[in-house]
Design a protein around this motif. Structure first.
Motif, mmCIF file in Angstrom:
data_model
loop_
_atom_site.group_PDB
_atom_site.id
_atom_site.type_symbol
_atom_site.label_atom_id
_atom_site.label_comp_id
_atom_site.label_asym_id
_atom_site.label_seq_id
_atom_site.Cartn_x
_atom_site.Cartn_y
_atom_site.Cartn_z
ATOM 1 N N PRO A 62 3.634 16.081 -12.347
ATOM 2 C CA PRO A 62 3.056 14.881 -11.717
ATOM 3 C C PRO A 62 4.096 13.776 -11.583
ATOM 4 C CG PRO A 62 2.385 15.023 -14.008
ATOM 5 C CD PRO A 62 3.120 16.298 -13.707
ATOM 6 N N SER A 63 3.875 12.878 -10.640
ATOM 7 C CA SER A 63 4.741 11.709 -10.507
ATOM 8 C C SER A 63 4.631 10.845 -11.756
ATOM 9 C CB SER A 63 4.351 10.898 -9.266
ATOM 10 O OG SER A 63 2.996 10.480 -9.348
ATOM 11 N N LYS A 64 5.610 10.007 -11.958
ATOM 12 C CA LYS A 64 5.644 9.200 -13.178
ATOM 13 C C LYS A 64 4.489 8.210 -13.241
ATOM 14 C CE LYS A 64 10.650 9.689 -13.408
ATOM 15 N NZ LYS A 64 11.971 9.007 -13.302
ATOM 16 N N THR A 66 0.656 6.750 -11.413
ATOM 17 C CA THR A 66 -0.462 7.137 -10.554
ATOM 18 C C THR A 66 -0.169 6.691 -9.122
ATOM 19 O OG1 THR A 66 -1.636 5.074 -11.024
ATOM 20 C CG2 THR A 66 -2.141 6.973 -12.417
ATOM 21 N N MET A 67 -0.682 7.426 -8.169
ATOM 22 C CA MET A 67 -0.298 7.164 -6.790
ATOM 23 C C MET A 67 -1.433 7.531 -5.842
ATOM 24 S SD MET A 67 3.286 8.412 -5.065
ATOM 25 C CE MET A 67 4.184 7.850 -6.507
ATOM 26 N N GLN A 68 -1.767 6.620 -4.937
ATOM 27 C CA GLN A 68 -2.769 6.883 -3.915
ATOM 28 C C GLN A 68 -2.122 7.607 -2.732
ATOM 29 O OE1 GLN A 68 -4.112 2.762 -3.560
ATOM 30 N NE2 GLN A 68 -6.071 3.340 -4.481
ATOM 31 N N GLN A 69 -2.960 8.148 -1.855
ATOM 32 C CA GLN A 69 -2.462 8.985 -0.767
ATOM 33 C C GLN A 69 -1.457 8.271 0.131
ATOM 34 O OE1 GLN A 69 -5.383 11.030 1.614
ATOM 35 N NE2 GLN A 69 -6.610 11.603 -0.173
ATOM 36 N N GLY A 70 -1.775 7.041 0.528
ATOM 37 C CA GLY A 70 -0.899 6.306 1.432
ATOM 38 C C GLY A 70 0.490 6.119 0.857
ATOM 39 N N ARG A 71 0.546 5.774 -0.412
ATOM 40 C CA ARG A 71 1.843 5.598 -1.086
ATOM 41 C C ARG A 71 2.588 6.928 -1.180
ATOM 42 N NH1 ARG A 71 3.999 3.287 -5.879
ATOM 43 N NH2 ARG A 71 6.166 4.018 -5.977
ATOM 44 N N ALA A 72 1.874 8.003 -1.483
ATOM 45 C CA ALA A 72 2.503 9.320 -1.589
ATOM 46 C C ALA A 72 3.117 9.745 -0.258
ATOM 47 C CB ALA A 72 1.491 10.354 -2.062
ATOM 48 N N VAL A 73 2.385 9.548 0.830
ATOM 49 C CA VAL A 73 2.907 9.895 2.158
ATOM 50 C C VAL A 73 4.173 9.090 2.448
ATOM 51 C CG1 VAL A 73 2.450 9.779 4.640
ATOM 52 C CG2 VAL A 73 0.670 10.617 3.075
ATOM 53 N N HIS A 74 4.158 7.808 2.117
ATOM 54 C CA HIS A 74 5.326 6.950 2.333
ATOM 55 C C HIS A 74 6.535 7.459 1.556
ATOM 56 C CE1 HIS A 74 7.669 3.247 2.841
ATOM 57 N NE2 HIS A 74 7.907 3.299 1.538
ATOM 58 N N GLU A 75 6.331 7.800 0.285
ATOM 59 C CA GLU A 75 7.437 8.276 -0.557
ATOM 60 C C GLU A 75 8.001 9.586 -0.019
ATOM 61 O OE1 GLU A 75 8.757 6.585 -2.915
ATOM 62 O OE2 GLU A 75 7.247 5.035 -3.270
ATOM 63 N N MET A 76 7.125 10.491 0.405
ATOM 64 C CA MET A 76 7.571 11.785 0.921
ATOM 65 C C MET A 76 8.314 11.625 2.240
ATOM 66 S SD MET A 76 4.111 13.909 -0.004
ATOM 67 C CE MET A 76 4.576 15.444 0.791
ATOM 68 N N LYS A 77 7.779 10.801 3.112
ATOM 69 C CA LYS A 77 8.379 10.588 4.427
ATOM 70 C C LYS A 77 9.776 9.996 4.311
ATOM 71 C CE LYS A 77 6.521 7.376 6.942
ATOM 72 N NZ LYS A 77 5.567 6.645 7.822
ATOM 73 N N GLY A 79 11.765 10.348 1.665
ATOM 74 C CA GLY A 79 12.645 11.165 0.849
ATOM 75 C C GLY A 79 13.140 10.509 -0.419
ATOM 76 N N THR A 80 12.270 9.749 -1.083
ATOM 77 C CA THR A 80 12.696 9.042 -2.290
ATOM 78 C C THR A 80 12.800 9.956 -3.502
ATOM 79 O OG1 THR A 80 10.412 8.482 -2.930
ATOM 80 C CG2 THR A 80 11.557 6.943 -1.460
ATOM 81 N N GLY A 81 12.154 11.130 -3.436
ATOM 82 C CA GLY A 81 12.153 12.029 -4.578
ATOM 83 C C GLY A 81 11.046 11.748 -5.567
ATOM 84 N N GLU A 82 10.266 10.683 -5.331
ATOM 85 C CA GLU A 82 9.155 10.366 -6.228
ATOM 86 C C GLU A 82 8.030 11.398 -6.097
ATOM 87 O OE1 GLU A 82 8.791 7.871 -8.511
ATOM 88 O OE2 GLU A 82 10.898 7.409 -8.171
ATOM 89 N N PHE A 215 0.931 19.427 2.000
ATOM 90 C CA PHE A 215 2.008 18.767 2.733
ATOM 91 C C PHE A 215 3.245 18.723 1.843
ATOM 92 C CE2 PHE A 215 -1.738 17.168 4.889
ATOM 93 C CZ PHE A 215 -1.345 17.145 6.222
ATOM 94 N N VAL A 216 4.390 18.985 2.447
ATOM 95 C CA VAL A 216 5.649 19.030 1.708
ATOM 96 C C VAL A 216 6.624 18.038 2.338
ATOM 97 C CG1 VAL A 216 7.590 20.499 0.994
ATOM 98 C CG2 VAL A 216 5.261 21.445 1.098
ATOM 99 N N ALA A 217 7.414 17.368 1.503
ATOM 100 C CA ALA A 217 8.418 16.432 2.001
ATOM 101 C C ALA A 217 9.437 17.175 2.863
ATOM 102 C CB ALA A 217 9.121 15.750 0.825
ATOM 103 N N PRO A 218 9.889 16.574 3.945
ATOM 104 C CA PRO A 218 10.865 17.233 4.832
ATOM 105 C C PRO A 218 12.151 17.654 4.124
ATOM 106 C CG PRO A 218 9.905 15.327 5.912
ATOM 107 C CD PRO A 218 9.430 15.291 4.497
#
Length: 286
Positions: A62-64, A66-77, A79-82, A215-218
Motif C-alpha cells: 500500500p501507499s504510505k 491513505t489516498m482517494q482515487q483522484g489523487r491516485a490517478v494524479h500520482e500515477m499519471k 510518475g511520482t512512484g507514490e 489501471f497501471v502507471a505508464p
C-alpha cells in the motif's frame, strides 16, 4: 481446502513484507481511506493468482498515506512512484492517462446499483417506475467518484462528501435520501455499518454501463503486460469465473435484480466502442 490454502500461500508471498522477495519489483496501490475495502479480498486474490503466472516477481504494497482515487490517478499519471496500480471504475479520461487493463474484474457488476436508505424510508421507492420519478430525491457520493457525473448527467441530484465513511453518517442524518452502492459492495458495507440506522432498499436498482479495471502507471509497462497475460490465462482456464462467483454469487442472489424496478442510466464518460463488449464471457447478465 487445499485450493484455499494455495491461494493464501500465493497471496502471502505477493502481498508480504519487503523482505519476502528482495529482488522483486515493488508495486504500490492506494492505501484505502475506508475502514474496510469491500473489494480488497477479491482483488488481492485475483492479483495474487494472476501474478503467480508471471515470470517476474512483484511485491504489492500500500501507499504510505491513505489516498482517494483522484489523487491516485494524479500520482500515477505524473510518475511520482507514490502509486503504480489502481483498481477503479473506468472513464475515457482515465484510459487516456493510464494503462487500462481491459478485463472488467467486476464483469460490469459495479454498474448495477442498489440504494441504502434510512429505515424510516424503507418504502420510499415503492412507487418508482422511471428516472423522472427520482428527481425529488438526492443521492450521496464521494466527491471524486466517476458516479457523481454519471448521476448528474441523468438528471439526478447528488450531494458529495470528501470521504467515504462520512457518507454513512450523512445519510443517517438526512443530508441526502439514498446512497447507491454496487451489488458487489453493499452487503459487506451493511455488515461493517450494522450500528447505523440504514437498510438496503428492496424496490429499485440503477444500472449504467461500467467497467472496473486495473489501471497501471505508464512507467510500469512490464508489470501491466505481466498482469494482463496472467488475467487472460485465468479467463481462458476458467479460474477467473470461479473466483468471481466465489466472492459475488451470494451478493447477486441476495440482490434479486429481476424482482426490482431497473432504472437505466446513460454513461457518457465511457465510450462503449472502447469496451470489450464482444467478449460475452467477461460480462455479467442478470
Amino acid at each position: 481446502m487445499l485450493k484455499c490454502l494455495a491461494s493464501c500461500f500465493i497471496a502471502m508471498f505477493i502481498f508480504g513484507t519487503q523482505t519476502v522477495f528482495a529482488d522483486g519489483a515493488v508495486i504500490r496501490y492506494p492505501r484505502p481511506a475506508a475502514r474496510t475495502d469491500s473489494h480488497f479480498d477479491y482483488v488481492h486474490e485475483l492479483l495474487a493468482e494472476a501474478l503467480s503466472l508471471s515470470p517476474h516477481k512483484y511485491q504489492l504494497l500500500p501507499s504510505k498515506a491513505t489516498m482517494q482515487q483522484g489523487r491516485a490517478v494524479h500520482e500515477m499519471k505524473n510518475g511520482t512512484g507514490e502509486v503504480d496500480l489502481l483498481w477503479s471504475m473506468s472513464t475515457d479520461e482515465r484510459e487516456k492517462a493510464l494503462i487500462a487493463i481491459k478485463i472488467p474484474i467486476d464483469k460490469g457488476l459495479l454498474g448495477w446499483r442498489i440504494p441504502f436508505v434510512i429505515s424510516e424510508n424503507r418504502q420510499m421507492f415503492k412507487t418508482i417506475r422511471t428516472l423522472r420519478d427520482m428527481e425529488n430525491y438526492s443521492a450521496g457520493q464521494e466527491l471524486d467518484w466517476p458516479d457523481v457525473k454519471i448521476l448528474e448527467h441523468n438528471g439526478l441530484k447528488v450531494n458529495t462528501a470528501n470521504s467515504y465513511e462520512a457518507l454513512f453518517s450523512m445519510l443517517e442524518a438526512g443530508r441526502f435520501d439514498y446512497f447507491p452502492r454496487s451489488v458487489m459492495e453493499i452487503w459487506k458495507e451493511q455488515e461493517s455499518h450494522a450500528g447505523k440506522n440504514i437498510i438496503i432498499s428492496q424496490d429499485i436498482a440503477l444500472h449504467y454501463p461500467a467497467a472496473y479495471y486495473f489501471f497501471v502507471a505508464p512507467t510500469k509497462r512490464q508489470f501491466a503486460e505481466d498482469l494482463t497475460n496472467g488475467l487472460e490465462i485465468m479467463v481462458h482456464n476458467g479460474q477467473f469465473e470461479k473466483l468471481f462467483l466465489k466472492y459475488h454469487q451470494s451478493s447477486i442472489q441476495k440482490a434479486g435484480l429481476k424482482q426490482r424496478t431497473v432504472l437505466e442510466l446513460q454513461n457518457p464518460f465511457l465510450n462503449p466502442a472502447n469496451m470489450p463488449l464482444s467478449r460475452a464471457e467477461l460480462w455479467f447478465k442478470p
